[in-house]
Each structure stands twice: as structure tokens, then as C-alpha cells.
Design an enzyme around this catalytic site. Sequence first.
Site, PDB file in Angstrom:
ATOM      1  N   CYS A 124       0.910  -1.118   0.078  1.00  9.87           N
ATOM      2  CA  CYS A 124      -0.153  -0.060   0.124  1.00  9.87           C
ATOM      3  C   CYS A 124       0.797   1.429  -0.303  1.00  9.87           C
ATOM      4  O   CYS A 124       0.321   2.372  -0.706  1.00  9.87           O
ATOM      5  CB  CYS A 124      -0.985   0.142   1.206  1.00  9.87           C
ATOM      6  SG  CYS A 124      -0.018  -0.085   2.818  1.00  9.87           S
TER       7      CYS A 124
ATOM      8  N   HIS B 201      -1.532   0.953   6.870  1.00 10.00           N
ATOM      9  CA  HIS B 201      -2.201   1.020   5.828  1.00 10.00           C
ATOM     10  C   HIS B 201      -1.747   2.394   5.200  1.00 10.00           C
ATOM     11  O   HIS B 201      -1.457   3.438   5.923  1.00 10.00           O
ATOM     12  CB  HIS B 201      -3.774   1.106   5.686  1.00 10.00           C
ATOM     13  CG  HIS B 201      -4.490   1.044   4.330  1.00 10.00           C
ATOM     14  ND1 HIS B 201      -3.910  -0.059   3.516  1.00 10.00           N
ATOM     15  CD2 HIS B 201      -5.539   1.533   3.771  1.00 10.00           C
ATOM     16  CE1 HIS B 201      -4.538  -0.192   2.365  1.00 10.00           C
ATOM     17  NE2 HIS B 201      -5.435   0.943   2.591  1.00 10.00           N
TER      18      HIS B 201
ATOM     19  N   ASN C   9      -7.841   4.876  -2.666  1.00 14.44           N
ATOM     20  CA  ASN C   9      -7.384   3.465  -1.977  1.00 14.44           C
ATOM     21  C   ASN C   9      -6.832   2.499  -3.053  1.00 14.44           C
ATOM     22  O   ASN C   9      -6.822   3.040  -4.294  1.00 14.44           O
ATOM     23  CB  ASN C   9      -8.671   2.676  -1.393  1.00 14.44           C
ATOM     24  CG  ASN C   9      -7.982   1.575  -0.123  1.00 14.44           C
ATOM     25  OD1 ASN C   9      -6.875   1.391  -0.280  1.00 14.44           O
ATOM     26  ND2 ASN C   9      -9.042   0.971   0.577  1.00 14.44           N
TER      27      ASN C   9
END
Length: 398
Positions: A66, A334, A355
Site C-alpha cells: 500500500c 495502511h 485506495n
Amino acid sequence: MTNSFIKPLFLASGLLFYTALGFAQDNLVNSLKNNQSANSTAGFKFTEVINLENTPVQNQGSSGTCWSYSTNSFLESEMIRMGKQPVALSQIFSARNAYVEKGISYVRMHGAVTLGDGGALHDVINMYRKYGAVPQLNYTGLNYGTKNNKFAEMAAITTGMLEAVVKNPNGTLTPNWEKAYAGMIDSYLGTVPEKFDYKGKSYTPQSFAKQVVGINPDDYAELSSFNDHPFYSKFTLMVPDNWSFDQVSNVPVNELTEIIDNALKKGYSVSWATDVSEKYFSYKNGVAYVPTKPVEEMNAEETAALFAEPKPEMEITQENRQAAFDNYQTTDDHGMHIVGLAKDQNGREYYIVKNSWGVTNDYKGYLYVTKNYVKYKTTAILLHKGGIPSAISRKLGL
């Protein structure tokens, strides 16, 4: 992927924490997909205030990358801001180089550094500075027939290899272990191209970064907010995936959102590291906020209605933010990309967040995240120094 960019219609990431066996990402994503209300889009009515152009949502697959997806997305938006045609950058090129550097650090630290494929926002900037950049089409990391990243086997094997090196069975390290380690990574992700063609011209990764992407790594700053360090000073961010021991600038918690607001108004997007493990973060519904009542004290009806409509939020202070971090309630799990600002039907402001789990949620891969959530759960932000208010910039000495 194409080099085209889009202006999203709605409102960044893989885990920064990722186990050597690679299960953490899948388990968390699956749990978040189950954390939802059926009628979120009916109960929340969002109006865009700022929506910066950004490149299409991507899917990091079963990998803890991520940090690379979110920050490469950020660099693509930087190209747009600078008036350039954005390029879909190879997130796995950044990750591959970080894995090599992390392995060297692991051995030099006698194994006392976190492994796995997690990382931090600054890793992308650091790898860009040292190695350059490559278009995604020229280095996908999909070297053995998979359509999406699947890193568990690679992580397990490279971890075992590094552990063997640290044990030093020969009594003296050979000069070959680094080459063998990098070769193991490349056998999974593919060999990095020394040269490649882009729009009819040949580049190296370094010349491509300089001539096409065109960012200056020195123009970017990483910030956080903790009250166990002096404000407006730098400190080493004490999270496991800060394997490079980079320092970040410390600001009061309210200035985190002040900085993000100023950046967005001036056309700068923001790379964001945060915690998404709470039940009041819903990937499926595309909404995150901080309820006034702890979730563990809610009854079944209250839990089921968490995302049915906007609800009051807990006040966020420097003290309760720090306590959540100290108690491991906030972890660096994240990374995402803040690309805009919106309001709900009651006037509350939310950041529009991109995202990297594909387009399977209610807002096609984007989320709406309240400012209180960002204040409470942020571990770091990274942005162009030009997005920081001048008064804060002066205090930081930037």
C-alpha cells in the site's frame, strides 16, 4: 494500465504491516469487507468541495505494498499538478528496490529490523532518489503468470534466506549474498530493465525519473503528530516498518488537518499513512469516522447501523491520539492517497481518499474519511513542501 488520468466522481493502500507469510493483507481486507451497512450510499449525501485530478484506482492484490501504491499514485498526481501527462508508475519497481535495501539493513542490524513487504511513504521517495522510476508497463512484477500481486511465497523464502545470512554459517559473510538475495527477488518479480522505450525514446530508470517524471525528492516533507517529542522538530518515527529509521517533522494534531486543507486548496494532494483496523472504518461502505461511543460498548443494533447515516463524533485531542498510539490501538497498517474534500448533508467535512484495493466498494475504490478520523489515526503524511502553510513551514525550518 494506461497513462490517462481521471477526475474521480467519488471519493489509499495495502498494509504497512505485512507478515512474512503474507496473510495480514487478505485477512484485514476480508474483515473490512464484512464491516458494512447495506444502506450507506442512501444515508450519506456527499457534495464535492475539492476534487484533484488523479490516475485510475489500482489493486495491490495479495501484497503489503500500500505504501508504494499510495505514494506512486501521489507522484502521478504531482505530475498532473506540474502540467505533465501522468505516467502509470511501477509500484513494484519501488517495492523491489526497497526490499533489496531492507535486506541489506536487516543483515547489518543482525536481524533486528522488520521484514516482510511492508514499508513507509518515504520509501518511495528514497527509492526514487536512488534508483529512479519505471512505467508500470515496463515492470509489472507479475513474472510467473499471475494477474495480481501474490507475494507470500516470495516473502517466506527471502525471509528464510536473510535469516540464514545473519546466522553467518561460514563465520564470515561471502561477497555474494547480496547478489543472491536480489536474484531471489528478481526471480519472482522480474529483472529490472536497464533501459526501456517510452514514446519512442530510450531511457534508463534514472533518466526517466529526471526527464519525464520530473519531481525533485528534496521538495517533499513527511510529518506526524506525537506529544512525546517537541513540536516543530524532527524525530524518528517509531513504527516497525520504518526500517530505514527516517525522521519526520512533528506538528500539533490540529495542524495535521490544517496542512492537508491548505495543500488541497492549493492543488497539492497528500500521501497518507494510517490505521484502518477499527470497525468504524468501512472499506465496503467507503466511509470512516470516529463514533462518540466505543464500538465494543455498542449493542447489535447500534453496530449494524454504524454506516447508515452521519453520526456525532468523538472529540480528538493530542492526548487521546497519543494514548491510542501508545496502546497499539493505532498502528501503521495502511497507506492511501488524499485527493480531495467533500461535505455530507449536515456540513461535516470529509477527505476524499483513493485506495488501492480495486474498485469493489460503494465508491469505486474511493472513501470518504472525516477530519477527526485523520486526526486520530494518522501515523504520517507526505506532501510537497509548497502545500504546507507558510507559518508552519517557517516553524519547521523547511
